[in-house]
Design an enzyme around this catalytic site. Structure first.
Site, PDB file in Angstrom:
ATOM      1  N   CYS A  26       0.850  -1.189   0.000  1.00  0.00           N
ATOM      2  CA  CYS A  26       0.000   0.000   0.000  1.00  0.00           C
ATOM      3  C   CYS A  26       0.889   1.242   0.000  1.00  0.00           C
ATOM      4  O   CYS A  26       1.892   1.292   0.717  1.00  0.00           O
ATOM      5  CB  CYS A  26      -0.877  -0.019   1.246  1.00  0.00           C
ATOM      6  SG  CYS A  26      -1.993   1.392   1.385  1.00  0.00           S
TER       7      CYS A  26
ATOM      8  N   HIS B 239      -9.320  -3.665  -1.977  1.00  0.00           N
ATOM      9  CA  HIS B 239      -8.271  -2.925  -1.261  1.00  0.00           C
ATOM     10  C   HIS B 239      -8.647  -1.446  -1.188  1.00  0.00           C
ATOM     11  O   HIS B 239      -8.558  -0.822  -0.122  1.00  0.00           O
ATOM     12  CB  HIS B 239      -6.935  -3.124  -1.987  1.00  0.00           C
ATOM     13  CG  HIS B 239      -5.783  -2.424  -1.358  1.00  0.00           C
ATOM     14  ND1 HIS B 239      -4.730  -3.094  -0.768  1.00  0.00           N
ATOM     15  CD2 HIS B 239      -5.480  -1.101  -1.225  1.00  0.00           C
ATOM     16  CE1 HIS B 239      -3.853  -2.211  -0.302  1.00  0.00           C
ATOM     17  NE2 HIS B 239      -4.281  -0.993  -0.581  1.00  0.00           N
ATOM     18  N   GLU B 240      -9.080  -0.873  -2.327  1.00  0.00           N
ATOM     19  CA  GLU B 240      -9.413   0.555  -2.348  1.00  0.00           C
ATOM     20  C   GLU B 240     -10.694   0.848  -1.559  1.00  0.00           C
ATOM     21  O   GLU B 240     -10.767   1.835  -0.832  1.00  0.00           O
ATOM     22  CB  GLU B 240      -9.538   1.060  -3.784  1.00  0.00           C
ATOM     23  CG  GLU B 240      -8.247   0.992  -4.585  1.00  0.00           C
ATOM     24  CD  GLU B 240      -7.034   1.552  -3.864  1.00  0.00           C
ATOM     25  OE1 GLU B 240      -7.148   2.616  -3.230  1.00  0.00           O
ATOM     26  OE2 GLU B 240      -5.958   0.934  -3.935  1.00  0.00           O
TER      27      GLU B 240
ATOM     28  N   HIS C  42     -10.131   1.188   2.077  1.00  0.00           N
ATOM     29  CA  HIS C  42      -9.656   2.514   2.509  1.00  0.00           C
ATOM     30  C   HIS C  42     -10.816   3.438   2.847  1.00  0.00           C
ATOM     31  O   HIS C  42     -10.702   4.300   3.724  1.00  0.00           O
ATOM     32  CB  HIS C  42      -8.815   3.176   1.409  1.00  0.00           C
ATOM     33  CG  HIS C  42      -7.391   2.742   1.382  1.00  0.00           C
ATOM     34  ND1 HIS C  42      -6.532   2.923   2.446  1.00  0.00           N
ATOM     35  CD2 HIS C  42      -6.654   2.142   0.407  1.00  0.00           C
ATOM     36  CE1 HIS C  42      -5.338   2.453   2.132  1.00  0.00           C
ATOM     37  NE2 HIS C  42      -5.382   1.966   0.902  1.00  0.00           N
TER      38      HIS C  42
END
Length: 192
Positions: free
Chosen positions: A119, A162-163, A166
């Protein structure tokens, strides 16, 4: 192409914005939010170009969420290169900014990158498999506010998750089993 976000502008692990739940982005997009989307995509485009990447000292990325540049907003730029060996490298699998994304369905089958994940906001490597859904369906809005639905599997599904993590205040290493980070299980598809 002017780059606004360089590595020194990327929000690092420990900053509270990375652990907040991001606010939905209202439409029509404000000029500021439209520019933010462009600037995040510019980072990804330049970071994937070996020559320009070196020039700016960037770490390559396939996704960049607004919290990673200090904005608690539900938006992420994603640039997944072509995954089809017969496709031109100039035609990415996905290039766009997703606004207010929601995973509306996911497979029971898990998937994980066989080398683990990294990341831009986490400087220290945290090794281990990051198990995620191998197939997902995501609903999001594009820059015009139009609702879109996309079905993803394997590597692109992992990038999107993954995004989206966030935007909910989660980092990839939250998913790693720290007692057995590289333990293989037969129910997970390992993606190279």
């Amino acid at each position: 192409m002017t780059i606004r976000f360089t590595m020194d502008k990327i929000t690092r692990d420990g900053d509270p914005v990375l652990r907040q739940t991001a606010k939905n982005v209202p439409f029509p997009l404000s000029d500021e939010h439209a520019q933010l989307a462009k600037d995040m995509m510019t980072y990804l485009v330049i970071s994937q170009d070996e020559t320009k990447n070196e020039q700016y000292g960037l770490r390559p990325g396939v996704g960049l969420a607004a919290p990673q540049v200090g904005y608690s907003l539900s938006m992420a730029a994603i640039l997944v290169p072509s995954i089809d060996p017969h496709e031109s490298e100039d035609k990415p699998f996905f290039k766009g900014t997703i606004f207010n994304p929601i995973i509306i369905s996911e497979s029971v089958k898990r998937g994980a990158l066989d080398v683990g994940e990294g990341c831009l906001s986490v400087d220290e490597d945290v090794p281990g498999f990051v198990p995620r859904a191998n197939r997902i369906t995501v609903r999001y809005q594009d820059e015009n506010g139009d609702k879109k639905v996309i079905k993803l599997r394997d590597y692109p599904a992992i990038v999107f998750q993954h995004e989206i993590d966030h935007l909910h205040g989660h980092l990839y290493y939250d998913h790693i089993d720290l007692k057995a980070p590289w333990q293989v299980d037969n129910e997970t598809k390992y993606i190279d």
